[in-house]
Motif scaffolding. Structure first.
Motif, short mmCIF file in Angstrom:
data_model
loop_
_atom_site.label_atom_id
_atom_site.label_comp_id
_atom_site.label_asym_id
_atom_site.label_seq_id
_atom_site.Cartn_x
_atom_site.Cartn_y
_atom_site.Cartn_z
N GLN A 1 -3.52 -3.87 8.71
CA GLN A 1 -2.52 -3.19 7.53
C GLN A 1 -1.73 -1.50 8.71
O GLN A 1 -1.35 -1.03 7.64
CB GLN A 1 -2.99 -2.41 6.50
CG GLN A 1 -3.99 -3.65 5.90
CD GLN A 1 -2.66 -4.71 5.65
OE1 GLN A 1 -1.78 -4.78 4.67
NE2 GLN A 1 -3.24 -5.76 6.13
N SER B 1 -2.48 0.83 4.21
CA SER B 1 -3.49 0.95 3.06
C SER B 1 -4.75 2.84 3.94
O SER B 1 -5.17 3.26 4.18
CB SER B 1 -4.27 -0.52 3.83
OG SER B 1 -5.31 -0.38 2.22
N CYS C 1 -6.29 -4.01 -4.52
CA CYS C 1 -6.36 -3.20 -2.87
C CYS C 1 -4.69 -3.34 -1.95
O CYS C 1 -4.60 -4.58 -1.76
CB CYS C 1 -7.90 -4.00 -1.73
SG CYS C 1 -7.24 -2.87 -0.42
N GLU C 2 -4.50 -2.05 -1.69
CA GLU C 2 -3.16 -2.25 -1.21
C GLU C 2 -2.98 -3.24 0.32
O GLU C 2 -3.85 -3.09 1.56
CB GLU C 2 -2.79 -0.75 -0.54
CG GLU C 2 -2.63 -0.02 -1.61
CD GLU C 2 -2.37 1.53 -1.10
OE1 GLU C 2 -2.62 2.52 -1.26
OE2 GLU C 2 -2.97 1.30 0.85
N GLY C 3 -1.92 -3.84 0.44
CA GLY C 3 -1.70 -5.03 1.11
C GLY C 3 -3.03 -6.03 1.10
O GLY C 3 -2.02 -7.41 1.25
N GLU D 1 -6.17 0.79 9.58
CA GLU D 1 -6.98 -0.27 8.39
C GLU D 1 -6.52 -1.54 9.37
O GLU D 1 -5.44 -2.12 8.74
CB GLU D 1 -6.02 -0.30 7.22
CG GLU D 1 -7.51 -1.47 6.70
CD GLU D 1 -7.83 -1.94 6.59
OE1 GLU D 1 -8.75 -0.88 6.95
OE2 GLU D 1 -9.01 -2.67 6.52
N GLY E 1 -9.08 0.49 -0.90
CA GLY E 1 -7.03 0.94 -0.65
C GLY E 1 -6.29 1.36 -1.45
O GLY E 1 -5.91 0.46 -1.73
N THR E 2 -6.08 2.54 -1.81
CA THR E 2 -5.08 2.58 -3.07
C THR E 2 -5.12 3.96 -2.73
O THR E 2 -5.19 5.00 -2.65
CB THR E 2 -5.72 2.17 -4.26
OG1 THR E 2 -4.36 2.53 -5.49
CG2 THR E 2 -7.04 2.34 -4.94
#
Ligand code: FCB
Length: 439
Positions: free
Chosen positions: A390, A394, A311-313, A387, A346-347
């Protein structure tokens, strides 16, 4: 690999989840102040405008409807409803009545959360969950909410992810109030357990006073699948079990049994908790690999597996295999119905998002085949949103937001999810199309 059609139960509910502070904009609460402290939010952003959902909820729920959603989980913002202690803001209560009616008009079942991370400033100023009065104060807010909203057909969530509030806010210092103190973590955990009990008790009283049929009430838990770094190492295995118990089980065991766990093992019975859990809400995203060589409680993390997508971040590994055993453990331990109240990734890689959803739903299906009583599945989240630490970096939405214009744009994952809902499950063809050539 061969696939087969996975058809979900007839009354299974499909939808998405979101929270007030992450989407509404215009809030003044513990988070809006935290965001303004330099360095707290990765991209330096804040939720002052967020998704402007406070003004755009009708359009957003039109979208949810178009995308086939049957249930929507949202939160009401305590700081709007009770801006000063004991003072209720009728116009904000009216706003949330309109939010609920908007969902009902679209034939989307409202699942309403009373507390999703953010606190009113007055509550923060009295040390929030560290204050012994916090359970009663939260209970009063829940009572007010029940007085106003009980006329609608709602599912109630009390507190979202008490263990995240406790640990990120009091052990790891990443969320407000920013402490790094184990004893404070335990105090906050236990006060949120009591607060859940007070809220459930008061909501039930209001429904009884009004002669209404009791609603479904539940807490929502963040759950993580703890795995030993080395399955042959006894200490690693013990640590994984210890953390599973501490993070995943202790709080909900207290809520279900009515006994506040005590570190020395002599729990005290807390009567407001009796009858406080009609079902359990589970938010699952990933696993945690733990090694006895690392000090997990001091924030030391095992290195990520380079072969897994993330997942992002937040850097959470994509690990659908953990979903089934986690769901199963709650069923085996507590025998309460389950709603999967959050799951997603999250992507910006939308194919990854599609694979994430499909591979997790396969695990959900395994649990259903094992006769676990799962009532619904909610993707986090309907739209991109703020988020927490983040900021906007994200992207959890089925629907993308262009924050400059506030335009909404449904991603392919949103349409894929709509197809899943239409089919009430995963067809062989869809699994083949989405999952082939993965890894
Ligand atoms: C959960 C939170 C939710 C969102 C997702 C990604 O822990 O409940 O607000 O931040 O994670």
């Amino acid at each position: 690999m061969g696939y087969r059609n996975l058809e979900f139960p007839d009354d299974f509910l499909w939808g998405s989840a979101a929270s007030a502070h992450q989407t509404e904009g215009g809030n003044h609460n513990s988070w809006s102040e935290w965001e303004k402290i330099p360095g707290k939010i990765k991209d330096g952003s804040n939720a002052d405008i967020a998704c402007d959902h406070y003004n755009r909820y009708k359009d957003d729920f039109d979208l949810a409807k178009e995308l086939g959603h049957q249930i929507h989980r949202f939160s009401i913002e305590w700081s709007r409803i009770e801006p000063n202690q004991g003072r209720w803001n009728d116009s904000e209560l009216g706003h949330y009545e309109s939010v609920i009616k908007t969902l009902l008009e679209r034939n989307i079942k409202p699942m309403m959360t009373l507390h999703h991370f953010a606190n009113p400033i007055w509550f923060r100023d009295m040390d929030a969950w560290l204050n012994p009065e916090s359970p009663e104060l939260f209970g009063k807010y829940a009572r007010k909410a029940a007085e106003v909203f009980s006329k609608y057909n709602l599912i109630w969530n009390t507190i979202n992810e008490p263990m995240v509030v406790a640990t990120l806010g009091h052990l790891f210092g990443e969320f407000p109030p920013g402490y790094k103190d184990f004893n404070k973590t335990i105090t906050a955990t236990m006060n949120m357990l009591k607060a859940h009990g007070q809220a459930a008790m008061n909501i039930r009283e209001v429904y009884d006073e009004k002669g209404l049929e009791q609603p479904l009430i539940a807490p929502v838990l963040s759950v993580s699948y703890f795995m030993p770094a080395n399955a042959d190492n006894k200490e690693d295995v013990e640590l994984a079990n210890y953390l599973d118990n501490l993070y995943n089980q202790e709080w909900i065991r207290g809520a279900v049994t009515g006994i506040i766990p005590d570190l020395d093992g002599n729990g005290e019975r807390y009567t407001p908790l009796e009858n406080s859990v009609d079902f359990i809400g589970l938010n699952y995203y990933s696993r945690q690999v733990v090694s006895s060589e690392l000090d997990y409680l001091a924030g030391e993390m095992a290195p990520r597996n380079p072969n897994l997508e993330r997942c992002e971040g937040l850097d959470w590994e994509v690990y659908p295999q953990g979903y089934y055993p986690i769901i199963k453990s709650y069923w085996d331990n507590y025998r309460k119905p389950i709603f999967l109240t959050e799951n997603g990734i999250g992507t910006l890689d939308d194919m990854l998002k599609q694979r994430y959803i499909v591979s997790h739903l396969q695990q959900v299906y395994r649990a259903i085949e094992d006769k676990v009583d799962i009532r619904g599945y909610l993707v986090w989240s309907l739209t991109d949103n703020f988020e927490w630490t983040q900021g906007y970096s994200s992207h959890f939405g089925l629907v993308e937001i262009d924050y400059k214009t506030q335009e909404r744009h449904s991603r392919n994952s949103a349409f894929m999810y709509r197809d899943i809902i239409r089919n009430n499950g995963l067809t062989e063809e869809l699994q083949q199309r989405i999952l082939s050539n993965w890894r």
